[in-house]
Design an enzyme around this catalytic site. Structure first.
Site, PDB file in Angstrom:
ATOM      1  N   GLY A   1       0.930  -1.184  -0.104  1.00 38.54           N
ATOM      2  CA  GLY A   1      -0.099  -0.035  -0.101  1.00 38.54           C
ATOM      3  C   GLY A   1       0.714   1.226   0.043  1.00 38.54           C
TER       4      GLY A   1
ATOM      5  N   CYS B   1       3.618  -8.615   1.800  1.00 39.31           N
ATOM      6  CA  CYS B   1       3.533  -9.459   0.626  1.00 39.31           C
ATOM      7  C   CYS B   1       4.674 -10.082   0.030  1.00 39.31           C
ATOM      8  CB  CYS B   1       2.806  -8.906  -0.437  1.00 39.31           C
ATOM      9  SG  CYS B   1       2.139  -9.430  -1.869  1.00 39.31           S
TER      10      CYS B   1
ATOM     11  N   CYS C   1       2.448 -13.166   0.472  1.00 39.03           N
ATOM     12  CA  CYS C   1       1.952 -13.724  -0.643  1.00 39.03           C
ATOM     13  C   CYS C   1       3.047 -14.386  -1.633  1.00 39.03           C
ATOM     14  CB  CYS C   1       1.247 -12.566  -1.497  1.00 39.03           C
ATOM     15  SG  CYS C   1       0.352 -11.327  -0.572  1.00 39.03           S
TER      16      CYS C   1
ATOM     17  N   TYR D   1      11.583  -3.184  -6.083  1.00 38.51           N
ATOM     18  CA  TYR D   1      10.841  -2.112  -5.251  1.00 38.51           C
ATOM     19  C   TYR D   1      11.710  -1.013  -4.772  1.00 38.51           C
ATOM     20  CZ  TYR D   1       6.540  -4.434  -4.306  1.00 38.51           C
ATOM     21  OH  TYR D   1       5.075  -5.063  -4.783  1.00 38.51           O
TER      22      TYR D   1
ATOM     23  N   GLY E   1       9.801   4.771  11.697  1.00 32.54           N
ATOM     24  CA  GLY E   1       9.038   6.366  11.808  1.00 32.54           C
ATOM     25  C   GLY E   1       7.939   6.281  12.931  1.00 32.54           C
TER      26      GLY E   1
ATOM     27  N   GLY F   1      -7.893 -21.875  10.907  1.00 26.26           N
ATOM     28  CA  GLY F   1      -8.634 -22.517   9.930  1.00 26.26           C
ATOM     29  C   GLY F   1      -8.878 -21.342   8.888  1.00 26.26           C
TER      30      GLY F   1
ATOM     31  N   TYR G   1      -7.019 -18.290   5.976  1.00 23.52           N
ATOM     32  CA  TYR G   1      -6.492 -18.422   4.864  1.00 23.52           C
ATOM     33  C   TYR G   1      -4.748 -18.996   4.853  1.00 23.52           C
ATOM     34  CZ  TYR G   1      -8.933 -14.658   2.450  1.00 23.52           C
ATOM     35  OH  TYR G   1      -9.832 -13.821   1.617  1.00 23.52           O
ATOM     36  N   ILE G   2      -4.111 -18.513   5.958  1.00 18.42           N
ATOM     37  CA  ILE G   2      -2.809 -18.782   6.161  1.00 18.42           C
ATOM     38  C   ILE G   2      -2.539 -20.224   6.433  1.00 18.42           C
ATOM     39  CG2 ILE G   2      -0.676 -18.369   7.277  1.00 18.42           C
ATOM     40  CD1 ILE G   2      -1.334 -15.625   7.333  1.00 18.42           C
TER      41      ILE G   2
ATOM     42  N   GLU H   1      -3.368 -22.626   3.514  1.00 14.80           N
ATOM     43  CA  GLU H   1      -2.292 -22.636   2.591  1.00 14.80           C
ATOM     44  C   GLU H   1      -1.139 -23.469   3.088  1.00 14.80           C
ATOM     45  OE1 GLU H   1      -3.711 -18.550   0.205  1.00 14.80           O
ATOM     46  OE2 GLU H   1      -1.954 -18.393   1.677  1.00 14.80           O
TER      47      GLU H   1
ATOM     48  N   ARG I   1     -11.002 -24.417  15.418  1.00 10.62           N
ATOM     49  CA  ARG I   1     -12.170 -24.193  16.532  1.00 10.62           C
ATOM     50  C   ARG I   1     -13.451 -24.521  16.132  1.00 10.62           C
ATOM     51  NH1 ARG I   1     -10.768 -18.214  18.908  1.00 10.62           N
ATOM     52  NH2 ARG I   1     -11.365 -17.147  16.826  1.00 10.62           N
TER      53      ARG I   1
ATOM     54  N   GLY J   1      -4.666 -15.465  12.786  1.00 12.17           N
ATOM     55  CA  GLY J   1      -5.239 -14.139  12.628  1.00 12.17           C
ATOM     56  C   GLY J   1      -3.939 -13.270  12.855  1.00 12.17           C
TER      57      GLY J   1
ATOM     58  N   HIS K   1     -13.923 -24.976 -24.772  1.00  4.15           N
ATOM     59  CA  HIS K   1     -14.040 -26.387 -24.585  1.00  4.15           C
ATOM     60  C   HIS K   1     -12.700 -26.855 -25.096  1.00  4.15           C
ATOM     61  CE1 HIS K   1     -15.910 -30.043 -23.813  1.00  4.15           C
ATOM     62  NE2 HIS K   1     -15.839 -30.481 -25.082  1.00  4.15           N
TER      63      HIS K   1
ATOM     64  N   GLU L   1     -15.597 -23.594 -18.359  1.00  2.81           N
ATOM     65  CA  GLU L   1     -16.776 -23.626 -18.920  1.00  2.81           C
ATOM     66  C   GLU L   1     -18.003 -23.875 -18.446  1.00  2.81           C
ATOM     67  OE1 GLU L   1     -17.323 -26.166 -22.421  1.00  2.81           O
ATOM     68  OE2 GLU L   1     -15.699 -27.472 -21.421  1.00  2.81           O
TER      69      GLU L   1
HETATM   70  P1  NDP Z   1      -7.783 -15.414   9.330  1.00  7.16           P
HETATM   71  O1  NDP Z   1      -8.541 -14.407   9.982  1.00  7.16           O
HETATM   72  O2  NDP Z   1      -8.074 -15.825   7.951  1.00  7.16           O
HETATM   73  O3  NDP Z   1      -7.907 -16.683  10.125  1.00  7.16           O
HETATM   74  C1  NDP Z   1      -7.396 -16.892  11.545  1.00  7.16           C
HETATM   75  C2  NDP Z   1      -7.807 -18.444  11.844  1.00  7.16           C
HETATM   76  O4  NDP Z   1      -7.450 -18.606  13.261  1.00  7.16           O
HETATM   77  C3  NDP Z   1      -9.355 -18.609  12.003  1.00  7.16           C
HETATM   78  O5  NDP Z   1      -9.862 -19.920  11.479  1.00  7.16           O
HETATM   79  C4  NDP Z   1      -9.799 -18.394  13.359  1.00  7.16           C
HETATM   80  O6  NDP Z   1     -10.983 -19.109  13.864  1.00  7.16           O
HETATM   81  C5  NDP Z   1      -8.481 -18.882  14.129  1.00  7.16           C
HETATM   82  N1  NDP Z   1      -8.401 -18.296  15.406  1.00  7.16           N
HETATM   83  C6  NDP Z   1      -8.286 -16.984  15.917  1.00  7.16           C
HETATM   84  N2  NDP Z   1      -7.982 -16.979  17.032  1.00  7.16           N
HETATM   85  C7  NDP Z   1      -7.724 -18.305  17.652  1.00  7.16           C
HETATM   86  C8  NDP Z   1      -7.315 -18.756  19.007  1.00  7.16           C
HETATM   87  N3  NDP Z   1      -7.163 -18.075  19.667  1.00  7.16           N
HETATM   88  N4  NDP Z   1      -7.447 -20.344  18.876  1.00  7.16           N
HETATM   89  C9  NDP Z   1      -7.536 -21.046  17.770  1.00  7.16           C
HETATM   90  N5  NDP Z   1      -7.894 -20.336  16.562  1.00  7.16           N
HETATM   91  C10 NDP Z   1      -8.013 -19.120  16.386  1.00  7.16           C
HETATM   92  O7  NDP Z   1      -5.996 -15.052   9.538  1.00  7.16           O
HETATM   93  P2  NDP Z   1      -4.938 -15.675   8.843  1.00  7.16           P
HETATM   94  O8  NDP Z   1      -3.943 -15.576   9.806  1.00  7.16           O
HETATM   95  O9  NDP Z   1      -5.044 -17.024   8.461  1.00  7.16           O
HETATM   96  O10 NDP Z   1      -4.453 -14.653   7.858  1.00  7.16           O
HETATM   97  C11 NDP Z   1      -4.344 -13.249   8.145  1.00  7.16           C
HETATM   98  C12 NDP Z   1      -5.123 -12.461   6.995  1.00  7.16           C
HETATM   99  O11 NDP Z   1      -4.052 -12.215   5.755  1.00  7.16           O
HETATM  100  C13 NDP Z   1      -6.170 -12.713   6.327  1.00  7.16           C
HETATM  101  O12 NDP Z   1      -7.283 -12.578   6.863  1.00  7.16           O
HETATM  102  C14 NDP Z   1      -6.262 -12.284   4.899  1.00  7.16           C
HETATM  103  O13 NDP Z   1      -6.757 -11.259   4.992  1.00  7.16           O
HETATM  104  C15 NDP Z   1      -4.683 -12.346   4.735  1.00  7.16           C
HETATM  105  N6  NDP Z   1      -4.126 -13.222   3.938  1.00  7.16           N
HETATM  106  C16 NDP Z   1      -4.614 -13.474   2.549  1.00  7.16           C
HETATM  107  C17 NDP Z   1      -4.142 -14.654   1.546  1.00  7.16           C
HETATM  108  C18 NDP Z   1      -4.834 -14.654   0.197  1.00  7.16           C
HETATM  109  O14 NDP Z   1      -5.269 -13.782  -0.124  1.00  7.16           O
HETATM  110  N7  NDP Z   1      -4.636 -15.890  -0.593  1.00  7.16           N
HETATM  111  C19 NDP Z   1      -3.125 -15.499   2.143  1.00  7.16           C
HETATM  112  C20 NDP Z   1      -2.731 -15.190   3.697  1.00  7.16           C
HETATM  113  C21 NDP Z   1      -3.329 -14.310   4.081  1.00  7.16           C
HETATM  114  P3  NDP Z   1     -12.158 -18.408  13.698  1.00  7.16           P
HETATM  115  O15 NDP Z   1     -12.584 -18.884  12.121  1.00  7.16           O
HETATM  116  O16 NDP Z   1     -12.923 -19.403  14.524  1.00  7.16           O
HETATM  117  O17 NDP Z   1     -12.164 -17.083  14.005  1.00  7.16           O
END
Ligand code: NDP
Length: 458
Positions: free
Chosen positions: A16, A43, A48, A99, A115, A175, A177-178, A181, A198, A261, A435, A440
């Site tokens: 950004g 990123c 990424c 960059y 900063g 559970g 994105y990260i 992946e 969870r 997160g 096709h 498709e």
């Molecule tokens: P997310 O917010 O996507 O997922 C966090 C996961 O951790 C959720 O499953 C959440 O569960 C769980 N969680 C949170 N707190 C706890 C806890 N105390 N104990 C157990 N589980 C917990 O975060 P990520 O870290 O995966 O990624 C961060 C951000 O980065 C994403 O939101 C996305 O915006 C960005 N990103 C995008 C990518 C892409 O575009 N391909 C790739 C990687 C990152 P619950 O669902 O219950 O809250």
């Protein structure tokens, strides 16, 4: 003599910050950007890009396995993790240098150091004060972990990208994105992967059919997913770690990774002292122009915790530069932002999921296809692709497209244009398919999905 040293001072040379600064510099503004780590941000350096390189690496496992069905005999392949990490590091260094060059070519002054905002027009770095008409906070975010006993033993995605050796067994908590992946990456390279979530399903926020199908496919690849599972504590052992769940189960692993997160990087930036409003999560509160409550201070990207995706940060940053330095006021449009998860198989989505659409539009038509991709007929792979369209029954507008399967991210980019343009299902139907392709299917789905009575009534 100008009143300020710079017209814009950007804190953070990630996606950004760099995009905004370059665009502003391109319009002739005097711009500086500071960075206390490597230029490129999450990123490019630890997100990424390196992740996608590891995803590419992991996917060769499928290619080797699938090739036999097409007549190939491949000697048992071996894999060298340090060689991949070294190659990945070289590429990341190359991009970071690019960059730097791009900043220089746009006339943006790079100042290395952390900063701190000391007043609405001043940023201090290493004891030196720089004044600016506008300050742009683009400091990104960092991984967060819950406070449980033994949490000091875990790694985040930052370290997962640089592990010296490939873990034989890894426990991944989360559970999102990260987590999914990295589960796919380590599984592809042959690690035993245990993922603990969870909730009932992975990827909260995505369409439920996709979430369920992704769980099935990941389990089919040998990833152990434990739903409704919380970690109570982690203990170090002579070799590796033991992860204890709240119901007393013990899992051993060489590495425990948390992907629970991310949090905005606002600590120590001086924002509270200057009066910049932040929310409970520490994110800078901004209006639709990405302006904070202090008129000279703007913020874009993860630090604002809106939609935390690189292309969104870039678009927000460019909108700020257009507005401030090109007399071209642009508000970032956060509707219908497509996204992809580079799991194995990958997910792509744009627009509303079924549940959101039912809540917002009441009556929706669902079109759903689940099929074995043509390649899997000869490869023998059991994996099935899922495609889904969510359509407003009244207007016939396509509200959401969702896909799980090979190339989903590539396919979704084009569909996102259609959704952004407000395309109707009829227009999808009128579009001629390519096709033979999987894509498709998105223009040939004719039968509305009839849910079992109870589900439809919900
Ligand atoms: P997310 O917010 O996507 O997922 C966090 C996961 O951790 C959720 O499953 C959440 O569960 C769980 N969680 C949170 N707190 C706890 C806890 N105390 N104990 C157990 N589980 C917990 O975060 P990520 O870290 O995966 O990624 C961060 C951000 O980065 C994403 O939101 C996305 O915006 C960005 N990103 C995008 C990518 C892409 O575009 N391909 C790739 C990687 C990152 P619950 O669902 O219950 O809250």
């Amino acid at each position: 003599m100008p009143r300020y040293d710079f017209e814009m001072f950007t804190i953070g040379a990630g996606s950004g910050g760099v995009a905004s600064s370059r665009r502003a510099g391109g319009y002739g503004a005097r711009v500086a950007i500071c960075e206390d780590s490597r230029v490129g941000g999450t990123c490019v350096i630890r997100g990424c890009v390196p992740k996608k390189l590891l995803v590419y690496g992991a996917q060769f496992a499928d290619a080797f396995a699938d090739s036999a069905g097409f007549g190939w005999t491949v000697p048992t392949p071996s894999f060298d993790w340090p060689a991949l990490i070294e190659a990945k590091d070289r590429e990341i260094e190359r991009l970071s240098q690019i960059y730097r060059t791009m900043l220089k070519n746009s006339g943006v002054e790079l100042i290395e150091g952390r900063g701190v905002v000391v007043d609405p027009h001043t940023v201090e770095i290493n004891g030196r004060a720089y004044t600016a008409e506008k300050i742009l906070i683009a400091s990104g975010s960092h991984p967060t972990v819950p406070d449980i006993p033994g949490i000091e033993h875990v790694i985040s995605s930052n370290e997962a990208l640089d592990l010296p050796v490939l873990p034989r067994r890894i426990v991944i908590v989360g559970g999102g994105y990260i987590a999914v992946e990295f589960a796919g990456i380590f599984n592809g390279f042959g690690s035993e992967v245990v993922e603990m979530i969870r909730r009932d399903e992975l990827l909260y926020g995505f369409d439920d059919d996709i979430r369920v199908a992704l769980g099935q496919e990941m389990r089919g690849r040998g990833i152990e997913i434990h739903a409704r599972t919380q970690v109570a504590r982690i203990e170090k052992r002579a070799h590796g770690y033991s992860v204890f769940t709240t119901i007393g189960h013990e899992f051993s692993a060489d590495v425990v990774m948390y992907a629970t997160g991310r949090k905005p990087n606002t600590n120590g930036l001086g924002l509270a002292e200057v009066g910049v409003e932040t929310n409970d999560n520490g994110a800078v509160v901004v209006d639709e122009w990405s302006c904070s409550n202090i008129p000279s201070i703007y913020a874009v990207g993860d630090v604002t915790d809106r939609i935390n995706l690189t292309p969104v940060a870039i678009a927000e940053g460019r909108a700020v530069a257009e507005t401030l330095f090109n007399d071209n006021p642009i508000k970032m449009d956060h509707a219908n932002v497509p996204s992809a998860v580079f799991s194995q198989p990958p997910v792509g989505a744009v627009g509303l999921n079924e549940e959101q659409a039912r809540r917002q539009y009441g009556e929706v038509d669902i079109y759903l296809a689940r099929f074995k991709a043509m390649k899997n007929t000869l490869s023998g792979r059991e994996e099935r692709t899922l495609m889904k369209l969510v359509v407003d029954a009244r207007s016939d507008r396509v509200l959401g497209c969702h896909m799980l399967g090979p190339d989903a991210p590539e396919i979704m980019q084009g569909l996102a244009i259609a959704v952004k343009c407000g395309a109707s299902k009829r227009m999808f139907d009128q579009t001629v398919g390519i096709h033979p392709s999987a894509a498709e299917e998105f223009v040939t789905m004719r039968e509305k999905l009839v849910r079992p009575a109870k589900l439809a009534a919900d």
